[in-house]
Design a protein around this motif. Structure first.
Motif, PDB file in Angstrom:
ATOM      1  N   ALA A   1       0.818  -1.211   0.000  1.00 26.44           N
ATOM      2  CA  ALA A   1       0.000   0.000   0.000  1.00 26.44           C
ATOM      3  C   ALA A   1       0.851   1.259   0.000  1.00 26.44           C
ATOM      4  CB  ALA A   1      -0.936  -0.003   1.206  1.00 26.44           C
ATOM      5  N   LEU A   2       2.031   1.204   0.604  1.00 28.05           N
ATOM      6  CA  LEU A   2       2.914   2.361   0.640  1.00 28.05           C
ATOM      7  C   LEU A   2       3.404   2.759  -0.752  1.00 28.05           C
ATOM      8  CD1 LEU A   2       5.025   1.491   3.817  1.00 28.05           C
ATOM      9  CD2 LEU A   2       3.330   3.321   3.610  1.00 28.05           C
ATOM     10  N   HIS A   3       3.331   1.813  -1.702  1.00 28.48           N
ATOM     11  CA  HIS A   3       3.742   2.096  -3.080  1.00 28.48           C
ATOM     12  C   HIS A   3       2.606   2.685  -3.916  1.00 28.48           C
ATOM     13  CE1 HIS A   3       6.793  -0.743  -1.686  1.00 28.48           C
ATOM     14  NE2 HIS A   3       7.571  -0.307  -2.660  1.00 28.48           N
ATOM     15  N   HIS A   4       1.439   2.781  -3.324  1.00 32.19           N
ATOM     16  CA  HIS A   4       0.270   3.301  -4.044  1.00 32.19           C
ATOM     17  C   HIS A   4      -0.371   4.451  -3.261  1.00 32.19           C
ATOM     18  CE1 HIS A   4       0.332  -0.049  -6.948  1.00 32.19           C
ATOM     19  NE2 HIS A   4       0.708  -0.780  -5.927  1.00 32.19           N
ATOM     20  N   ALA A   5       0.442   5.149  -2.487  1.00 32.82           N
ATOM     21  CA  ALA A   5      -0.042   6.258  -1.671  1.00 32.82           C
ATOM     22  C   ALA A   5       0.046   7.564  -2.455  1.00 32.82           C
ATOM     23  CB  ALA A   5       0.770   6.344  -0.382  1.00 32.82           C
ATOM     24  N   ASP A   6      -0.409   8.639  -1.837  1.00 34.16           N
ATOM     25  CA  ASP A   6      -0.379   9.945  -2.489  1.00 34.16           C
ATOM     26  C   ASP A   6       1.036  10.493  -2.633  1.00 34.16           C
ATOM     27  OD1 ASP A   6      -3.132   9.933  -2.712  1.00 34.16           O
ATOM     28  OD2 ASP A   6      -3.438  10.986  -0.808  1.00 34.16           O
TER      29      ASP A   6
ATOM     30  N   ARG B   1       9.253  16.249  -3.938  1.00 38.68           N
ATOM     31  CA  ARG B   1       8.018  16.681  -4.596  1.00 38.68           C
ATOM     32  C   ARG B   1       8.120  16.578  -6.111  1.00 38.68           C
ATOM     33  NH1 ARG B   1       3.405  16.070  -3.479  1.00 38.68           N
ATOM     34  NH2 ARG B   1       3.342  15.295  -5.594  1.00 38.68           N
ATOM     35  N   ARG B   2       9.309  16.880  -6.661  1.00 43.02           N
ATOM     36  CA  ARG B   2       9.481  16.805  -8.119  1.00 43.02           C
ATOM     37  C   ARG B   2       9.432  15.353  -8.590  1.00 43.02           C
ATOM     38  NH1 ARG B   2       7.647  18.037 -12.465  1.00 43.02           N
ATOM     39  NH2 ARG B   2       9.001  17.810 -14.289  1.00 43.02           N
ATOM     40  N   LEU B   3      10.064  14.460  -7.857  1.00 40.00           N
ATOM     41  CA  LEU B   3      10.007  13.040  -8.227  1.00 40.00           C
ATOM     42  C   LEU B   3       8.581  12.513  -8.105  1.00 40.00           C
ATOM     43  CD1 LEU B   3      13.295  11.749  -6.550  1.00 40.00           C
ATOM     44  CD2 LEU B   3      12.878  12.159  -8.985  1.00 40.00           C
ATOM     45  N   ALA B   4       7.853  12.999  -7.105  1.00 47.61           N
ATOM     46  CA  ALA B   4       6.449  12.613  -6.967  1.00 47.61           C
ATOM     47  C   ALA B   4       5.646  13.077  -8.173  1.00 47.61           C
ATOM     48  CB  ALA B   4       5.866  13.197  -5.683  1.00 47.61           C
ATOM     49  N   ASP B   5       5.898  14.297  -8.621  1.00 46.41           N
ATOM     50  CA  ASP B   5       5.190  14.829  -9.779  1.00 46.41           C
ATOM     51  C   ASP B   5       5.475  14.006 -11.035  1.00 46.41           C
ATOM     52  OD1 ASP B   5       4.116  16.832  -8.226  1.00 46.41           O
ATOM     53  OD2 ASP B   5       5.587  18.351  -8.846  1.00 46.41           O
TER      54      ASP B   5
ATOM     55  N   GLY C   1       5.815  10.855 -11.020  1.00 51.21           N
ATOM     56  CA  GLY C   1       5.148   9.568 -10.881  1.00 51.21           C
ATOM     57  C   GLY C   1       5.940   8.500 -10.167  1.00 51.21           C
ATOM     58  N   VAL C   2       7.089   8.863  -9.588  1.00 53.30           N
ATOM     59  CA  VAL C   2       7.899   7.891  -8.846  1.00 53.30           C
ATOM     60  C   VAL C   2       7.143   7.432  -7.609  1.00 53.30           C
ATOM     61  CG1 VAL C   2      10.022   7.592  -7.513  1.00 53.30           C
ATOM     62  CG2 VAL C   2      10.081   8.798  -9.708  1.00 53.30           C
ATOM     63  N   ALA C   3       7.147   6.119  -7.358  1.00 50.48           N
ATOM     64  CA  ALA C   3       6.409   5.557  -6.226  1.00 50.48           C
ATOM     65  C   ALA C   3       7.290   5.313  -5.009  1.00 50.48           C
ATOM     66  CB  ALA C   3       5.742   4.237  -6.637  1.00 50.48           C
ATOM     67  N   ARG C   4       8.584   5.116  -5.233  1.00 56.45           N
ATOM     68  CA  ARG C   4       9.482   4.761  -4.125  1.00 56.45           C
ATOM     69  C   ARG C   4      10.843   5.379  -4.380  1.00 56.45           C
ATOM     70  NH1 ARG C   4      10.262  -1.597  -2.579  1.00 56.45           N
ATOM     71  NH2 ARG C   4      12.500  -1.659  -2.193  1.00 56.45           N
ATOM     72  N   ILE C   5      11.401   5.986  -3.342  1.00 48.15           N
ATOM     73  CA  ILE C   5      12.708   6.629  -3.444  1.00 48.15           C
ATOM     74  C   ILE C   5      13.623   6.001  -2.400  1.00 48.15           C
ATOM     75  CG2 ILE C   5      13.949   8.813  -3.357  1.00 48.15           C
ATOM     76  CD1 ILE C   5      11.237  10.216  -3.898  1.00 48.15           C
ATOM     77  N   SER C   6      14.606   5.257  -2.875  1.00 46.63           N
ATOM     78  CA  SER C   6      15.512   4.535  -1.976  1.00 46.63           C
ATOM     79  C   SER C   6      16.777   5.344  -1.716  1.00 46.63           C
ATOM     80  CB  SER C   6      15.900   3.183  -2.582  1.00 46.63           C
ATOM     81  OG  SER C   6      14.795   2.337  -2.716  1.00 46.63           O
TER      82      SER C   6
END
Length: 263
Positions: free
Chosen positions: A8-13, A204-208, A210-215
């Motif tokens: 679920a954490l990979h499909h969050a906002d 925020r830019r990576l979220a924009d 469409g990245v789901a996970r940042i390691s």
């Protein structure tokens, strides 16, 4: 419920920020800091043991670390390099053992030294692991960018699709850094995309994009080595100890850390 919670954490906002630990103390400190999940860094585990990374040398250390950190109250995903096995059955056995310890996910890479594993063979490996252990989040890593191969984007896209079709829950593409590459991977992978943290690039830019996970990868381990040497040299030169260094009592208490009830 750990697998569902982690998935679920990979499909969050917002993207999942995943710091990577190399021992129990680092994992407990990160859990106490409030991160939603933690991973492990194969470089950190290997270097701490005096062994090479990506050399199939740290199977036992990886299992031992997983055993000590799965009680921290948050999902744990473990980097198993190329699987620590010579056959799909051996790799699936290891993943089943990790799942039995409470691990929520794994990273499984296709890098083999200076090249990539055969794509068809890697897809069959992924499929074998997912058949055996369906309730572990399998993050399929492809190293086309990491190895600097020609046509890295096309290679990574083709492998991401093949791995997703084989049952991978997500794909990890370390080395992908340009916005154009990331957008193409998000659009074409078919499963959540994982990239490495990029210092200086806002989450925020990576979220924009469409990245789901940042390691964080091995960044924290390398930063810890730098801090240790810098502090040692500074003390030798008569400088004050850096503010914010945890006390003996704070570090000693990490072995007792458990999440607050209801977390």
């Amino acid at each position: 419920m750990t697998f569902e919670r982690f998935r679920a954490l990979h499909h969050a906002d917002e993207p999942l920020l995943l710091p990577c630990a190399w021992d129990h103390a680092s994992a407990a400190a990160l859990a106490r800091a409030g991160f939603a999940a933690i991973g492990t860094t194969s470089l950190g585990v290997a270097a701490a043991a005096g062994k090479p990374d990506a050399g199939r040398a740290t199977r036992q250390e990886t299992l031992a670390l997983a055993r000590t950190i799965t009680g921290l109250g948050i999902p744990v995903t473990v980097d198993i390099e190329a699987g620590f096995g010579r056959t799909p059955g051996q790799v699936a056995d290891l993943v089943a053992r990790l799942a039995g310890l409470g691990v929520a996910g794994i990273n499984l890479e296709d890098g083999r030294g200076t090249g990539l594993a055969d794509a068809s063979a890697q897809a069959k490996l992924i499929a074998a692991v997912k058949r055996r252990v369906p309730r572990v989040f399998l993050n399929a890593r492809t190293d086309a960018f990491w190895l600097g191969l020609p046509d890295a984007r096309a290679l990574a896209l083709a492998r991401a699709r093949a791995y997703a079709e084989a049952g991978a829950d997500g794909v990890f593409v370390p080395g992908a850094s340009t916005e154009h590459d990331i957008e193409a991977l998000v659009a074409g992978a078919g499963v959540p995309l994982n990239v490495l943290v990029r210092p200086g690039v806002p989450v925020r830019r990576l979220a924009d994009l469409g990245v789901a996970r940042i390691s964080y990868g091995s960044l924290l381990f390398r930063a810890a080595l730098h801090a240790a040497v810098t502090t040692a040299l500074g003390v030798a030169d008569g400088e004050p100890v850096t503010a914010g260094v945890p006390s003996y009592e704070q570090v000693e208490a990490l072995h007792r850390y458990r999440p607050a009830s209801g977390r």
